[in-house]
Write a protein that holds these residues in place. Structure first.
Motif, PDB file in Angstrom:
ATOM      1  N   GLY A  29      -0.665  -1.804   7.265  1.00 55.48           N
ATOM      2  CA  GLY A  29      -1.368  -1.305   6.061  1.00 55.48           C
ATOM      3  C   GLY A  29      -2.541  -2.086   5.636  1.00 55.48           C
ATOM      4  N   VAL A  30      -3.629  -1.618   5.405  1.00 56.84           N
ATOM      5  CA  VAL A  30      -4.904  -2.139   5.059  1.00 56.84           C
ATOM      6  C   VAL A  30      -5.588  -1.239   3.758  1.00 56.84           C
ATOM      7  CG1 VAL A  30      -7.150  -3.006   5.493  1.00 56.84           C
ATOM      8  CG2 VAL A  30      -5.394  -3.552   7.126  1.00 56.84           C
ATOM      9  N   THR A  31      -6.283  -2.019   2.933  1.00 60.18           N
ATOM     10  CA  THR A  31      -7.010  -1.229   1.671  1.00 60.18           C
ATOM     11  C   THR A  31      -8.243  -2.036   1.835  1.00 60.18           C
ATOM     12  OG1 THR A  31      -5.086  -0.807   0.424  1.00 60.18           O
ATOM     13  CG2 THR A  31      -7.148  -0.641  -0.547  1.00 60.18           C
ATOM     14  N   ALA A  32      -9.199  -1.255   2.156  1.00 62.93           N
ATOM     15  CA  ALA A  32     -10.736  -1.928   2.190  1.00 62.93           C
ATOM     16  C   ALA A  32     -11.535  -0.844   1.244  1.00 62.93           C
ATOM     17  CB  ALA A  32     -11.023  -1.859   3.200  1.00 62.93           C
ATOM     18  N   PHE A 138      -1.594  12.088   7.484  1.00 63.42           N
ATOM     19  CA  PHE A 138      -1.261  12.473   6.289  1.00 63.42           C
ATOM     20  C   PHE A 138      -2.252  11.731   5.230  1.00 63.42           C
ATOM     21  CE2 PHE A 138       3.383  12.157   7.942  1.00 63.42           C
ATOM     22  CZ  PHE A 138       3.274  13.581   8.265  1.00 63.42           C
ATOM     23  N   VAL A 139      -2.877  12.869   4.353  1.00 61.09           N
ATOM     24  CA  VAL A 139      -3.547  12.318   3.658  1.00 61.09           C
ATOM     25  C   VAL A 139      -3.401  12.576   2.017  1.00 61.09           C
ATOM     26  CG1 VAL A 139      -6.159  12.644   2.873  1.00 61.09           C
ATOM     27  CG2 VAL A 139      -5.729  12.825   5.337  1.00 61.09           C
ATOM     28  N   SER A 140      -3.731  11.496   1.332  1.00 58.97           N
ATOM     29  CA  SER A 140      -3.614  11.555  -0.088  1.00 58.97           C
ATOM     30  C   SER A 140      -4.645  10.911  -1.084  1.00 58.97           C
ATOM     31  CB  SER A 140      -1.889  11.150  -0.532  1.00 58.97           C
ATOM     32  OG  SER A 140      -1.735  11.428  -1.824  1.00 58.97           O
ATOM     33  N   LEU A 150      -1.824  -0.649  -2.002  1.00 53.90           N
ATOM     34  CA  LEU A 150      -0.757   0.380  -2.351  1.00 53.90           C
ATOM     35  C   LEU A 150      -0.024   0.140  -1.006  1.00 53.90           C
ATOM     36  CD1 LEU A 150      -0.691   3.464  -3.543  1.00 53.90           C
ATOM     37  CD2 LEU A 150      -1.943   3.940  -1.294  1.00 53.90           C
ATOM     38  N   THR A 151       1.404   0.644  -1.693  1.00 57.77           N
ATOM     39  CA  THR A 151       2.526   0.534  -0.761  1.00 57.77           C
ATOM     40  C   THR A 151       2.910   2.230  -0.721  1.00 57.77           C
ATOM     41  OG1 THR A 151       3.404  -1.459  -1.484  1.00 57.77           O
ATOM     42  CG2 THR A 151       4.829   0.191  -0.630  1.00 57.77           C
ATOM     43  N   GLN A 152       2.989   2.665   0.615  1.00 55.97           N
ATOM     44  CA  GLN A 152       2.956   4.115   0.788  1.00 55.97           C
ATOM     45  C   GLN A 152       4.643   4.333   1.268  1.00 55.97           C
ATOM     46  OE1 GLN A 152      -0.061   6.151   2.659  1.00 55.97           O
ATOM     47  NE2 GLN A 152      -1.189   4.313   2.898  1.00 55.97           N
ATOM     48  N   PRO A 162      -0.455   8.195  11.275  1.00 55.56           N
ATOM     49  CA  PRO A 162      -1.290   7.434  10.374  1.00 55.56           C
ATOM     50  C   PRO A 162      -1.348   8.169   8.964  1.00 55.56           C
ATOM     51  CG  PRO A 162      -2.330   7.880  12.505  1.00 55.56           C
ATOM     52  CD  PRO A 162      -1.062   8.551  12.509  1.00 55.56           C
ATOM     53  N   ARG A 163      -1.526   7.303   7.726  1.00 56.48           N
ATOM     54  CA  ARG A 163      -1.717   7.573   6.509  1.00 56.48           C
ATOM     55  C   ARG A 163      -2.865   7.246   5.748  1.00 56.48           C
ATOM     56  NH1 ARG A 163       3.732   7.996   7.782  1.00 56.48           N
ATOM     57  NH2 ARG A 163       5.127   9.415   6.491  1.00 56.48           N
TER      58      ARG A 163
END
Length: 211
Positions: A29-32, A138-140, A150-152, A162-163
Protein backbone atom coordinates in the motif's frame (compact mmCIF):
# COMPACT_ATOMS: atom_id res chain seq x y z
CA UNK A 1 -15.80 -8.80 -18.80
CA UNK A 2 -13.36 -10.53 -21.13
CA UNK A 3 -10.24 -12.05 -19.58
CA UNK A 4 -7.30 -14.29 -20.39
CA UNK A 5 -5.06 -16.62 -18.40
CA UNK A 6 -1.53 -15.38 -17.69
CA UNK A 7 1.21 -18.02 -17.78
CA UNK A 8 3.19 -16.97 -14.72
CA UNK A 9 5.83 -19.60 -15.44
CA UNK A 10 6.87 -17.44 -18.42
CA UNK A 11 6.23 -14.09 -16.78
CA UNK A 12 9.23 -11.94 -15.73
CA UNK A 13 7.70 -11.74 -12.23
CA UNK A 14 7.33 -15.50 -11.77
CA UNK A 15 9.66 -15.58 -8.73
CA UNK A 16 7.99 -12.60 -7.05
CA UNK A 17 4.60 -14.16 -7.74
CA UNK A 18 5.60 -17.45 -6.13
CA UNK A 19 7.16 -15.64 -3.16
CA UNK A 20 4.30 -13.30 -2.22
CA UNK A 21 1.14 -15.19 -3.20
CA UNK A 22 0.82 -17.16 0.05
CA UNK A 23 1.69 -14.37 2.50
CA UNK A 24 -0.84 -13.87 5.31
CA UNK A 25 -0.75 -10.13 4.50
CA UNK A 26 0.35 -9.96 0.84
CA UNK A 27 -0.61 -6.34 0.26
CA UNK A 28 1.50 -3.39 -0.83
CA UNK A 29 0.00 0.00 0.00
CA UNK A 30 1.15 3.51 -0.89
CA UNK A 31 -0.31 6.95 -0.19
CA UNK A 32 0.85 9.88 -2.33
CA UNK A 33 -0.36 13.45 -2.78
CA UNK A 34 -1.69 14.25 -6.24
CA UNK A 35 -2.12 17.78 -7.63
CA UNK A 36 -5.81 18.45 -8.32
CA UNK A 37 -5.69 22.25 -8.61
CA UNK A 38 -7.03 22.50 -12.16
CA UNK A 39 -9.54 19.69 -11.74
CA UNK A 40 -11.02 21.27 -8.61
CA UNK A 41 -11.27 24.66 -10.32
CA UNK A 42 -12.94 23.04 -13.34
CA UNK A 43 -15.51 21.17 -11.23
CA UNK A 44 -16.36 24.35 -9.37
CA UNK A 45 -16.78 26.36 -12.57
CA UNK A 46 -18.92 23.72 -14.27
CA UNK A 47 -20.88 22.45 -11.26
CA UNK A 48 -19.43 18.97 -11.78
CA UNK A 49 -18.98 16.41 -9.00
CA UNK A 50 -15.35 16.52 -7.90
CA UNK A 51 -15.68 12.97 -6.55
CA UNK A 52 -16.90 11.58 -9.87
CA UNK A 53 -14.20 13.42 -11.79
CA UNK A 54 -11.48 11.92 -9.58
CA UNK A 55 -13.12 8.49 -9.69
CA UNK A 56 -13.17 8.60 -13.49
CA UNK A 57 -9.47 9.50 -13.62
CA UNK A 58 -8.49 6.91 -11.01
CA UNK A 59 -10.33 4.02 -12.66
CA UNK A 60 -8.92 4.87 -16.07
CA UNK A 61 -5.44 5.15 -14.56
CA UNK A 62 -5.74 1.73 -12.92
CA UNK A 63 -6.96 0.17 -16.16
CA UNK A 64 -3.92 1.60 -17.97
CA UNK A 65 -1.65 -0.65 -15.85
CA UNK A 66 -2.07 -4.32 -16.93
CA UNK A 67 -0.83 -5.61 -13.56
CA UNK A 68 -3.75 -3.85 -11.82
CA UNK A 69 -6.14 -5.77 -14.06
CA UNK A 70 -4.72 -9.12 -12.94
CA UNK A 71 -6.43 -11.32 -10.38
CA UNK A 72 -5.68 -14.54 -8.56
CA UNK A 73 -8.07 -17.34 -9.40
CA UNK A 74 -7.16 -20.41 -7.39
CA UNK A 75 -3.54 -21.13 -8.27
CA UNK A 76 -3.71 -19.25 -11.56
CA UNK A 77 -3.69 -15.64 -12.72
CA UNK A 78 -6.21 -14.01 -15.05
CA UNK A 79 -6.01 -10.59 -16.68
CA UNK A 80 -9.19 -8.66 -17.50
CA UNK A 81 -9.38 -6.39 -20.52
CA UNK A 82 -11.35 -3.81 -18.49
CA UNK A 83 -12.04 -3.53 -14.77
CA UNK A 84 -15.09 -1.64 -13.50
CA UNK A 85 -15.22 0.05 -10.11
CA UNK A 86 -17.34 -0.53 -7.05
CA UNK A 87 -17.48 2.61 -4.93
CA UNK A 88 -19.18 3.74 -1.75
CA UNK A 89 -22.29 5.93 -1.92
CA UNK A 90 -23.38 7.79 1.22
CA UNK A 91 -26.95 7.17 2.43
CA UNK A 92 -29.18 9.55 4.44
CA UNK A 93 -28.91 7.45 7.62
CA UNK A 94 -25.12 7.80 7.73
CA UNK A 95 -24.38 4.36 6.28
CA UNK A 96 -23.39 3.61 2.71
CA UNK A 97 -23.94 1.21 -0.15
CA UNK A 98 -21.92 0.15 -3.19
CA UNK A 99 -22.31 1.37 -6.75
CA UNK A 100 -20.69 -0.27 -9.75
CA UNK A 101 -19.46 1.83 -12.70
CA UNK A 102 -17.43 1.50 -15.88
CA UNK A 103 -15.21 4.35 -17.09
CA UNK A 104 -14.87 3.21 -20.70
CA UNK A 105 -16.63 6.24 -22.20
CA UNK A 106 -15.84 9.95 -22.62
CA UNK A 107 -16.04 11.98 -19.41
CA UNK A 108 -19.03 14.03 -20.50
CA UNK A 109 -20.95 10.81 -21.11
CA UNK A 110 -19.65 9.21 -17.93
CA UNK A 111 -20.86 11.97 -15.59
CA UNK A 112 -24.64 11.71 -16.22
CA UNK A 113 -24.40 7.92 -16.41
CA UNK A 114 -22.54 7.78 -13.07
CA UNK A 115 -24.99 10.17 -11.36
CA UNK A 116 -27.92 8.02 -12.52
CA UNK A 117 -26.23 4.83 -11.30
CA UNK A 118 -25.53 6.40 -7.91
CA UNK A 119 -29.19 7.39 -7.56
CA UNK A 120 -30.26 3.88 -8.53
CA UNK A 121 -27.85 2.34 -6.01
CA UNK A 122 -29.08 4.64 -3.23
CA UNK A 123 -32.69 3.70 -3.99
CA UNK A 124 -31.88 -0.01 -3.70
CA UNK A 125 -28.87 -0.08 -1.35
CA UNK A 126 -26.71 -3.18 -1.03
CA UNK A 127 -23.21 -4.18 -0.03
CA UNK A 128 -23.19 -7.00 -2.56
CA UNK A 129 -20.80 -6.57 -5.47
CA UNK A 130 -22.79 -8.77 -7.86
CA UNK A 131 -21.48 -10.95 -10.66
CA UNK A 132 -17.79 -10.98 -11.57
CA UNK A 133 -16.77 -9.20 -8.37
CA UNK A 134 -13.29 -10.58 -8.99
CA UNK A 135 -12.82 -7.97 -11.76
CA UNK A 136 -13.66 -4.95 -9.62
CA UNK A 137 -11.54 -2.04 -8.46
CA UNK A 138 -12.72 -1.15 -4.95
CA UNK A 139 -12.97 2.64 -4.54
CA UNK A 140 -13.74 4.70 -1.46
CA UNK A 141 -13.33 8.25 -0.15
CA UNK A 142 -12.63 9.85 3.23
CA UNK A 143 -13.61 13.46 2.44
CA UNK A 144 -13.62 14.64 6.06
CA UNK A 145 -9.90 14.10 6.66
CA UNK A 146 -6.66 15.07 4.95
CA UNK A 147 -4.61 12.01 5.83
CA UNK A 148 -1.03 10.97 5.17
CA UNK A 149 -1.43 7.18 5.55
CA UNK A 150 -4.31 4.73 5.52
CA UNK A 151 -4.72 1.10 6.58
CA UNK A 152 -7.48 -0.59 4.59
CA UNK A 153 -9.58 -3.57 5.67
CA UNK A 154 -8.94 -6.74 3.70
CA UNK A 155 -10.55 -10.19 3.82
CA UNK A 156 -9.12 -13.53 4.90
CA UNK A 157 -8.16 -15.33 2.82
CA UNK A 158 -6.73 -12.41 0.87
CA UNK A 159 -8.39 -11.27 -2.34
CA UNK A 160 -6.51 -9.61 -5.21
CA UNK A 161 -8.76 -6.62 -6.01
CA UNK A 162 -6.86 -3.30 -5.96
CA UNK A 163 -8.27 -0.70 -3.57
CA UNK A 164 -8.17 3.03 -4.32
CA UNK A 165 -9.07 5.62 -1.67
CA UNK A 166 -8.62 9.37 -1.34
CA UNK A 167 -9.18 11.87 1.44
CA UNK A 168 -9.76 15.59 1.87
CA UNK A 169 -7.82 17.94 -0.38
CA UNK A 170 -5.71 20.78 1.00
CA UNK A 171 -3.13 23.41 0.06
CA UNK A 172 0.58 22.79 -0.26
CA UNK A 173 2.83 25.57 -1.59
CA UNK A 174 -0.13 27.28 -3.27
CA UNK A 175 -1.39 24.14 -5.02
CA UNK A 176 -4.36 21.93 -4.13
CA UNK A 177 -3.28 18.37 -3.39
CA UNK A 178 -5.25 15.22 -2.67
CA UNK A 179 -4.01 12.20 -0.68
CA UNK A 180 -4.61 9.09 -2.79
CA UNK A 181 -4.00 5.56 -1.52
CA UNK A 182 -3.50 2.47 -3.67
CA UNK A 183 -3.44 -1.04 -2.21
CA UNK A 184 -2.42 -3.98 -4.42
CA UNK A 185 -1.65 -7.67 -4.01
CA UNK A 186 2.15 -7.87 -4.04
CA UNK A 187 2.13 -11.20 -5.89
CA UNK A 188 0.64 -9.35 -8.87
CA UNK A 189 2.21 -5.89 -8.71
CA UNK A 190 5.35 -4.17 -7.47
CA UNK A 191 6.38 -0.62 -6.66
CA UNK A 192 6.98 0.24 -10.31
CA UNK A 193 3.37 -0.65 -11.15
CA UNK A 194 2.13 1.44 -8.24
CA UNK A 195 4.27 4.35 -9.46
CA UNK A 196 2.87 3.94 -12.96
CA UNK A 197 -0.66 4.18 -11.57
CA UNK A 198 0.14 7.58 -10.07
CA UNK A 199 1.75 8.71 -13.33
CA UNK A 200 -1.36 7.66 -15.27
CA UNK A 201 -3.58 9.33 -12.66
CA UNK A 202 -1.74 12.62 -13.14
CA UNK A 203 -2.21 12.32 -16.93
CA UNK A 204 -5.92 11.56 -16.60
CA UNK A 205 -6.48 14.44 -14.18
CA UNK A 206 -4.63 16.82 -16.51
CA UNK A 207 -6.98 15.89 -19.38
CA UNK A 208 -10.20 16.61 -17.49
CA UNK A 209 -10.22 20.47 -17.60
CA UNK A 210 -9.68 20.29 -21.38
CA UNK A 211 -12.86 18.27 -21.98
Amino acid sequence: MAWKFVDMERDPRREQFAYFRDFANPYLGVTAEVDVTEVLDWTRRTGTSFFLAVLYAAVRAANAVPELRRRLRGGEVVEYDQCPSSHTVALPDGSYCYCRLTADRPLMEFLPYAAAEQARAAAEPTLEDGAESESLLFVSCLPWLRYTALTQPTPAPADSNPRITWGRYGLREGRTVLPVTLLVHHALADGRHVARFYEELERELARIPRQ
